[in-house]
Design a protein around this motif. Structure first.
Motif, short mmCIF file in Angstrom:
data_model
loop_
_atom_site.label_atom_id
_atom_site.label_comp_id
_atom_site.label_asym_id
_atom_site.label_seq_id
_atom_site.Cartn_x
_atom_site.Cartn_y
_atom_site.Cartn_z
N UNK A 456 0.86 -1.19 0.00
CA UNK A 456 0.00 0.00 0.00
C UNK A 456 0.89 1.23 0.00
N UNK A 457 0.67 2.18 -0.90
CA UNK A 457 1.50 3.38 -0.94
C UNK A 457 1.45 4.14 0.39
N UNK A 458 2.58 4.73 0.74
CA UNK A 458 2.71 5.39 2.05
C UNK A 458 1.60 6.40 2.31
N UNK A 459 1.19 7.14 1.26
CA UNK A 459 0.19 8.19 1.49
C UNK A 459 -1.18 7.63 1.87
N UNK A 460 -1.40 6.33 1.61
CA UNK A 460 -2.69 5.74 1.95
C UNK A 460 -2.71 5.09 3.32
N UNK A 461 -1.51 4.85 3.86
CA UNK A 461 -1.43 4.12 5.13
C UNK A 461 -2.22 4.80 6.24
N UNK A 462 -2.17 6.15 6.24
CA UNK A 462 -2.82 6.91 7.30
C UNK A 462 -4.33 6.66 7.34
N UNK A 463 -4.91 6.46 6.15
CA UNK A 463 -6.37 6.36 6.08
C UNK A 463 -6.90 4.94 6.05
N UNK A 464 -5.99 4.00 6.14
CA UNK A 464 -6.38 2.63 5.84
C UNK A 464 -7.48 2.08 6.76
N UNK A 465 -7.54 2.61 8.00
CA UNK A 465 -8.57 2.11 8.92
C UNK A 465 -9.84 2.98 8.91
N UNK A 466 -9.84 3.99 8.03
CA UNK A 466 -11.03 4.84 7.96
C UNK A 466 -12.13 4.13 7.18
N UNK A 467 -13.38 4.25 7.65
CA UNK A 467 -14.46 3.61 6.91
C UNK A 467 -14.60 4.24 5.52
N UNK A 468 -15.01 3.44 4.59
CA UNK A 468 -15.24 3.83 3.19
C UNK A 468 -13.94 4.19 2.45
N UNK A 469 -12.81 3.92 3.10
CA UNK A 469 -11.55 4.13 2.39
C UNK A 469 -11.10 2.78 1.87
N UNK A 496 -0.45 -1.23 10.75
CA UNK A 496 -0.09 -1.75 9.44
C UNK A 496 1.21 -1.10 8.97
N UNK A 497 2.14 -1.94 8.52
CA UNK A 497 3.30 -1.40 7.83
C UNK A 497 3.27 -2.00 6.43
N UNK A 498 3.67 -1.20 5.45
CA UNK A 498 3.57 -1.72 4.09
C UNK A 498 4.57 -1.04 3.17
N UNK A 499 5.02 -1.80 2.19
CA UNK A 499 5.89 -1.22 1.17
C UNK A 499 5.39 -1.68 -0.18
N UNK A 500 5.30 -0.74 -1.09
CA UNK A 500 4.78 -1.07 -2.41
C UNK A 500 5.65 -2.16 -3.05
N UNK A 501 4.98 -3.17 -3.60
CA UNK A 501 5.61 -4.31 -4.27
C UNK A 501 6.41 -5.22 -3.33
N UNK A 502 6.41 -4.93 -2.04
CA UNK A 502 7.12 -5.80 -1.09
C UNK A 502 6.12 -6.56 -0.23
N UNK A 503 5.02 -5.90 0.08
CA UNK A 503 4.01 -6.56 0.90
C UNK A 503 3.62 -5.74 2.11
N UNK A 504 2.65 -6.27 2.85
CA UNK A 504 2.14 -5.56 4.02
C UNK A 504 2.20 -6.48 5.23
N UNK A 505 2.30 -5.86 6.40
CA UNK A 505 2.26 -6.63 7.64
C UNK A 505 1.30 -5.97 8.62
N UNK A 506 0.33 -6.73 9.06
CA UNK A 506 -0.56 -6.25 10.12
C UNK A 506 -0.05 -6.79 11.45
#
Lengths: 513, 131
Positions: A456-469, A496-506
């Motif tokens: 997930x791109x860094x700019x989206x990480x902040x909103x990832x837990x927001x509803x309707x996002x 959540x930590x994530x790197x584009x094309x590397x994967x995500x970790x919850x």
């Protein structure tokens, strides 16, 4: 001071014969005696060693301190050469010579001399004295002798290592403080000191940043970090404090509370500015989480209200459509049309269902449960979820014998199922899902679910837990916000930590009972 | 046996739909728009069961339920609501003595079947208690 007997003569009489001759009046004798007595007492109580020497450097007078240091009696001291007296030990011959040299120069230039030097006390221990040697002048300005005053500073000096230790301790304390950076800037704005946590916080090495302009640390985008404004305030009001962002060497911004004070020289003029920055990253993070939770709670209430308002008309639409569909006289085209409308209405119904689930205000029913069992119970459910049929490996690392957590099984199942489905969906070309559980500091059961997916791109990480996002084209954006709510209800945390094309970790932490 | 059902909902369209759906399933149903009207109607007419909306203008569905429980001990009441599956509401409804809870977000076909099941179970329970 021990008073000399009549046969010994008066210590004060001998060096001052002129004075004696002038004082003829009998009435004066008592007064003189009294004065002498006071002087004796004064000398004895000064705490310093006093020797009065004649022109030949022999002791004419001494006080009690001289007796206690040398261990000699008064009569043994009087008349002795002062160097022989203080340097009875032959090993001290070099020191004796130094003393002699000082003495000689004092005599030659008729000046008072201050120096430090060690002598041996009666027990043979070295003692450090601060000495003052002053020539005494008789009335005709003729040198009468010398006063040697020695102040024992052995203990004061011995205490220095303690000060050194304190110094080292302070240094240790300062260098282990990570949340504060202290640096000093001169009037032109160049950094002249970069200490205490500055390197750790701002990423610059001392030698790299010294004499660089302090603006290098200030974000141009952050209006409150405007250097001109800050320094003007310090000049006018003596101090400035505000929350702002500083820039590290790598260009990252860190939120700080910056306090700037005037640096004054000995005359009280401003010679620079002292900057103290306190790193408030953690506090900001916490504030953000609280804000996020409040926002989610407000949204939850709103969603519940809206869902209720939608459900009623939707119930009527679906109900009437259902009844219409079953009418016998309908043409095929009509039937198909009605069916399509019915299906779309059902789609809305399902969406509202999800919203209601997100807004769920229900009190979970908690039971003591083993985190590993909860996760295991979810595994068979994954395959009922229309997931891509690519090769996905699952690696499990479960720590055994962990304490139980307080859990609502169904809710946590939903969380882990959601996260696993997310992981699967993020790997359209296959990959590995790692699920691990561990005991986090005996406080939390920690679950990590990571994938090797698109990230997930860094700019989206902040909103990832927001509803309707949602970052998915067909996502409702409710899955993760429901997970967030459920974990919050369990007094846990989800990150959540994530790197584009590397994967995500919850990473989920749930408190042990 | 033909059950006589009282439907209480303040939205006309919803009320009419429920009546139509029930009548289609061989119930004999009558409706009213408020809790007050329902309690009045119950005094003059006898019903086999009540389908009661929770959110009503005037006294709330839960208040009506409490009233019914006080006066008509064995009359089965099923609650229905647009709030969907809400455990808090379910718990409160049960406390007040309803025999079932239905969310309007259920697929319509399931709503009537579920209602039927609730009524049957309640009647069965009533019967065994009397015996």
């Amino acid at each position: 001071m021990r008073r000399p007997s009549a046969s010994e003569g008066d210590g004060f009489d001998s060096p001052l014969p002129l004075k004696k001759r002038t004082l003829k009046k009998v009435g004066m004798t008592t007064a003189i005696r009294e004065t002498k007595e006071i002087l004796h007492r004064l000398l004895d109580n000064t705490g310093v060693l006093v020797l009065y020497l004649d022109r030949n450097e022999n002791v004419l007078l001494c006080n009690k301190k001289a007796e206690s240091v040398t261990g000699l009696k008064h009569e043994e001291i009087i008349g002795k050469n002062w160097l022989e007296l203080l340097f009875r030990n032959k090993n001290n011959i070099i020191k004796k010579d130094i003393f002699k040299a000082v003495m000689d120069s004092s005599i030659r230039y008729k000046r008072s001399k201050d120096f430090e030097g060690t002598i041996l006390d009666k027990e043979g221990k070295e003692r450090l004295f601060s000495w003052n040697l002053s020539p005494m002048h008789a009335e005709e300005n003729q040198s009468e002798g010398y006063i040697l005053v020695g102040h024992d500073i052995t203990e004061i000096r011995e205490n220095r290592p303690v000060l050194k230790n304190i110094d080292a301790t302070l240094k240790d304390i300062f260098s282990s403080i990570k949340e504060y950076a202290l640096y000093v800037v001169n009037l032109s704005g160049n950094i002249t000191y970069f200490g205490m946590g500055s390197e750790a916080m701002l990423g610059w090495k001392k030698q790299e940043i010294i004499f660089k302009h302090v603006s290098i640390l200030h974000s141009l985008e952050d209006i409150s970090a405007n250097l001109h404004f800050i320094l003007e305030n310090v000049r006018l009001f003596g101090k400035y404090e505000a929350e702002m962002q500083l820039v590290t060497k790598l260009g990252e911004t860190i939120p700080v509370i910056l306090t700037v004070n005037q640096l004054l020289d000995s005359t009280g003029k401003i010679s620079g500015y002292i900057f103290i920055a306190k790193d408030i990253t953690e506090r900001k993070k916490f504030e953000y989480q609280v804000l996020q939770s409040e926002k989610l709670a407000a949204l939850g209430q709103l969603a519940a209200g809206i869902a209720h308002e939608i459900n009623n008309p939707l119930f009527v639409i679906s109900g009437r459509l259902g009844m219409l569909k079953e009418e016998k006289e309908l043409s095929l085209k009509m039937k198909e049309g009605l069916n399509l409308v019915y299906l779309q209405a059902d789609r809305i119904r399902k969406l509202v269902d999800r919203i209601l689930m997100f807004a769920h205000k229900s009190t979970p029913s908690f039971e003591p449960m083993d985190i590993n069992e909860i996760i295991e119970s979810v595994m068979p459910l994954i395959h009922y979820n229309n997931l891509p049929t690519v090769k996905i490996e699952i690696e499990k690392h479960f720590e055994k014998n962990m304490p139980c957590i307080r859990a609502d099984l169904h809710q946590l199942q939903e969380v882990f199922l959601n996260l696993l489905i997310n992981a699967y969906q993020s790997m359209p070309r296959g990959g590995v899902v790692k699920i691990s559980t561990s005991n986090f500091q005996n406080l939390y059961a920690q679950v990590k679910i990571s994938d090797t997916g698109i990230g997930i791109p860094a700019q989206h990480l902040k909103n990832i837990f927001m509803p309707f996002f949602s970052t998915k084209n067909d996502g409702t954006g409710l899955g993760l916000s429901i997970c967030h709510n459920i974990i919050k209800n369990h007094n846990g945390s989800i990150e959540l930590t994530s790197q584009v094309d590397q994967g995500s970790t919850f990473t989920i932490k749930l408190p042990f009972i | 046996m033909l059950y006589k059902i009282l439907v209480v909902d303040d939205e006309t369209e919803v009320r009419d739909l429920l009546v139509d759906l029930l009548n289609k399933e061989d119930y004999l149903s009558k409706s009213c728009a408020s809790g007050e009207a329902a309690l009045d109607l119950l005094k003059t007419e006898s019903f086999d069961a009540v389908l009661l909306d929770i959110k009503l203008s005037g006294i709330s569905g839960l208040e009506v339920l409490k009233n019914i429980r006080d006066t008509y001990k064995n009359l089965p009441v099923v609650m229905i609501t647009g709030f969907g599956y809400d455990e808090d509401l379910i718990a409160k409804s049960k406390q007040c003595g309803c025999c079932g809870y239905i969310g309007k977000n259920m697929p319509v076909s399931q709503i009537i079947t579920t209602f039927k099941q609730f009524i049957e179970t309640a009647k069965e329970r009533c019967k065994t208690q009397n015996e």
